[in-house]
Design a protein around this motif. Sequence first.
Motif, PDB file in Angstrom:
ATOM      1  N   LEU A  51       0.837  -1.185   0.000  1.00  6.85           N
ATOM      2  CA  LEU A  51       0.000   0.000   0.000  1.00  6.85           C
ATOM      3  C   LEU A  51       0.877   1.242   0.000  1.00  6.85           C
ATOM      4  O   LEU A  51       1.840   1.333   0.769  1.00  6.85           O
ATOM      5  N   GLN A  52       0.542   2.195  -0.864  1.00  8.57           N
ATOM      6  CA  GLN A  52       1.219   3.484  -0.862  1.00  8.57           C
ATOM      7  C   GLN A  52       0.390   4.429  -0.010  1.00  8.57           C
ATOM      8  O   GLN A  52      -0.818   4.591  -0.244  1.00  8.57           O
ATOM      9  N   ALA A  53       1.027   5.059   0.989  1.00  9.52           N
ATOM     10  CA  ALA A  53       0.324   5.983   1.878  1.00  9.52           C
ATOM     11  C   ALA A  53       1.314   6.955   2.494  1.00  9.52           C
ATOM     12  O   ALA A  53       2.464   6.600   2.770  1.00  9.52           O
ATOM     13  N   ASP A  54       0.848   8.155   2.733  1.00 13.44           N
ATOM     14  CA  ASP A  54       1.639   9.172   3.423  1.00 13.44           C
ATOM     15  C   ASP A  54       1.448   8.958   4.919  1.00 13.44           C
ATOM     16  O   ASP A  54       0.428   9.350   5.486  1.00 13.44           O
ATOM     17  N   LEU A  55       2.407   8.323   5.558  1.00 13.77           N
ATOM     18  CA  LEU A  55       2.301   7.980   6.970  1.00 13.77           C
ATOM     19  C   LEU A  55       2.426   9.188   7.890  1.00 13.77           C
ATOM     20  O   LEU A  55       2.058   9.111   9.052  1.00 13.77           O
ATOM     21  N   GLU A  56       2.930  10.299   7.375  1.00 12.24           N
ATOM     22  CA  GLU A  56       3.137  11.466   8.210  1.00 12.24           C
ATOM     23  C   GLU A  56       2.119  12.568   7.959  1.00 12.24           C
ATOM     24  O   GLU A  56       1.792  13.321   8.866  1.00 12.24           O
ATOM     25  N   GLY A  57       1.598  12.659   6.746  1.00 14.63           N
ATOM     26  CA  GLY A  57       0.674  13.740   6.427  1.00 14.63           C
ATOM     27  C   GLY A  57      -0.752  13.296   6.189  1.00 14.63           C
ATOM     28  O   GLY A  57      -1.666  14.112   6.166  1.00 14.63           O
ATOM     29  N   GLY A  58      -0.942  11.993   6.021  1.00 14.46           N
ATOM     30  CA  GLY A  58      -2.275  11.476   5.727  1.00 14.46           C
ATOM     31  C   GLY A  58      -2.858  10.743   6.919  1.00 14.46           C
ATOM     32  O   GLY A  58      -2.216  10.608   7.962  1.00 14.46           O
ATOM     33  N   PRO A  59      -4.073  10.244   6.749  1.00 12.09           N
ATOM     34  CA  PRO A  59      -4.689   9.471   7.832  1.00 12.09           C
ATOM     35  C   PRO A  59      -4.019   8.103   7.957  1.00 12.09           C
ATOM     36  O   PRO A  59      -3.381   7.620   7.009  1.00 12.09           O
ATOM     37  N   TRP A  60      -4.183   7.473   9.117  1.00  8.83           N
ATOM     38  CA  TRP A  60      -3.665   6.125   9.328  1.00  8.83           C
ATOM     39  C   TRP A  60      -4.317   5.210   8.297  1.00  8.83           C
ATOM     40  O   TRP A  60      -5.541   5.141   8.209  1.00  8.83           O
ATOM     41  N   PRO A  61      -3.520   4.516   7.485  1.00 13.83           N
ATOM     42  CA  PRO A  61      -4.084   3.755   6.372  1.00 13.83           C
ATOM     43  C   PRO A  61      -4.764   2.434   6.768  1.00 13.83           C
ATOM     44  O   PRO A  61      -5.356   1.773   5.914  1.00 13.83           O
ATOM     45  N   TYR A  62      -4.711   2.080   8.047  1.00 11.83           N
ATOM     46  CA  TYR A  62      -5.311   0.817   8.500  1.00 11.83           C
ATOM     47  C   TYR A  62      -6.276   1.056   9.663  1.00 11.83           C
ATOM     48  O   TYR A  62      -6.136   0.439  10.716  1.00 11.83           O
ATOM     49  N   PRO A  63      -7.272   1.922   9.485  1.00 12.61           N
ATOM     50  CA  PRO A  63      -8.160   2.212  10.613  1.00 12.61           C
ATOM     51  C   PRO A  63      -8.900   0.950  11.064  1.00 12.61           C
ATOM     52  O   PRO A  63      -9.464   0.220  10.259  1.00 12.61           O
ATOM     53  N   GLY A  64      -8.825   0.693  12.369  1.00 14.90           N
ATOM     54  CA  GLY A  64      -9.519  -0.449  12.947  1.00 14.90           C
ATOM     55  C   GLY A  64      -8.819  -1.780  12.772  1.00 14.90           C
ATOM     56  O   GLY A  64      -9.241  -2.778  13.350  1.00 14.90           O
ATOM     57  N   ALA A  65      -7.755  -1.842  11.977  1.00 15.95           N
ATOM     58  CA  ALA A  65      -7.045  -3.107  11.755  1.00 15.95           C
ATOM     59  C   ALA A  65      -6.170  -3.429  12.958  1.00 15.95           C
ATOM     60  O   ALA A  65      -5.645  -2.538  13.620  1.00 15.95           O
ATOM     61  N   ARG A  66      -6.020  -4.711  13.213  1.00 12.63           N
ATOM     62  CA  ARG A  66      -5.129  -5.201  14.272  1.00 12.63           C
ATOM     63  C   ARG A  66      -4.166  -6.206  13.661  1.00 12.63           C
ATOM     64  O   ARG A  66      -4.548  -6.987  12.795  1.00 12.63           O
ATOM     65  N   PHE A  67      -2.951  -6.195  14.144  1.00 10.70           N
ATOM     66  CA  PHE A  67      -1.897  -7.046  13.601  1.00 10.70           C
ATOM     67  C   PHE A  67      -1.306  -7.936  14.688  1.00 10.70           C
ATOM     68  O   PHE A  67      -1.210  -7.534  15.847  1.00 10.70           O
ATOM     69  N   ASP A  68      -0.884  -9.123  14.270  1.00 11.81           N
ATOM     70  CA  ASP A  68      -0.201 -10.036  15.182  1.00 11.81           C
ATOM     71  C   ASP A  68       1.258  -9.628  15.368  1.00 11.81           C
ATOM     72  O   ASP A  68       1.892 -10.019  16.347  1.00 11.81           O
ATOM     73  N   GLY A  69       1.777  -8.860  14.446  1.00 12.29           N
ATOM     74  CA  GLY A  69       3.134  -8.360  14.531  1.00 12.29           C
ATOM     75  C   GLY A  69       3.272  -7.079  13.736  1.00 12.29           C
ATOM     76  O   GLY A  69       2.585  -6.884  12.733  1.00 12.29           O
ATOM     77  N   ILE A  70       4.118  -6.196  14.217  1.00  8.29           N
ATOM     78  CA  ILE A  70       4.443  -4.950  13.508  1.00  8.29           C
ATOM     79  C   ILE A  70       5.958  -4.811  13.528  1.00  8.29           C
ATOM     80  O   ILE A  70       6.585  -4.929  14.587  1.00  8.29           O
ATOM     81  N   VAL A  71       6.526  -4.570  12.350  1.00  8.75           N
ATOM     82  CA  VAL A  71       7.968  -4.410  12.198  1.00  8.75           C
ATOM     83  C   VAL A  71       8.236  -3.017  11.639  1.00  8.75           C
ATOM     84  O   VAL A  71       7.645  -2.614  10.638  1.00  8.75           O
ATOM     85  N   VAL A  72       9.142  -2.299  12.310  1.00 10.26           N
ATOM     86  CA  VAL A  72       9.545  -0.963  11.856  1.00 10.26           C
ATOM     87  C   VAL A  72      11.061  -0.876  11.982  1.00 10.26           C
ATOM     88  O   VAL A  72      11.603  -1.143  13.058  1.00 10.26           O
ATOM     89  N   THR A  73      11.728  -0.514  10.900  1.00  9.33           N
ATOM     90  CA  THR A  73      13.174  -0.315  10.963  1.00  9.33           C
ATOM     91  C   THR A  73      13.556   0.961  10.226  1.00  9.33           C
ATOM     92  O   THR A  73      12.981   1.293   9.189  1.00  9.33           O
TER      93      THR A  73
END
Length: 155
Positions: A51-73
Amino acid sequence: MPLVRPGGDVLDLACGAGRHAIALSRLGFEVSAVDRDTSLFADPPAGVALLQADLEGGPWPYPGARFDGIVVTNYLHRPLMPVLVDSLEPGGVLVYETFARGNERFGKPSNPAFLLAPGELLQAVGGRLRVLAYEDLVVDEPRPAAIQRICARRE
């Protein structure tokens, strides 16, 4: 990744060229990969939803979604920290690694806005996630850098 529910849904935030998304999909996870510029990850494999999304200027692209894991590097946008914690399923695991103060002596990033303060990742999850591992150190590989990394679970 053995701490993440087998076959679970994992988010690769600010995925870049997809290094982690590809590895996660090979391990059998369903992967959501998001970045502002998806041109670096032009051909995601099966099991990766890019998914292409502006993580800093746009809305959260996964509203209401839940994840079993999140990876950020190698990415830091502080306003997203509480959103990431809220986006974990019970038992979900956050793996976060990025640059810390002191990295300016090694090169970029050197702007304090993009460098974690001492203990900042611990504070970001404090009281909300159980910290399984945390490091604040200087690494030599793949290049010298000051980093913080955390692995924490939503109980």
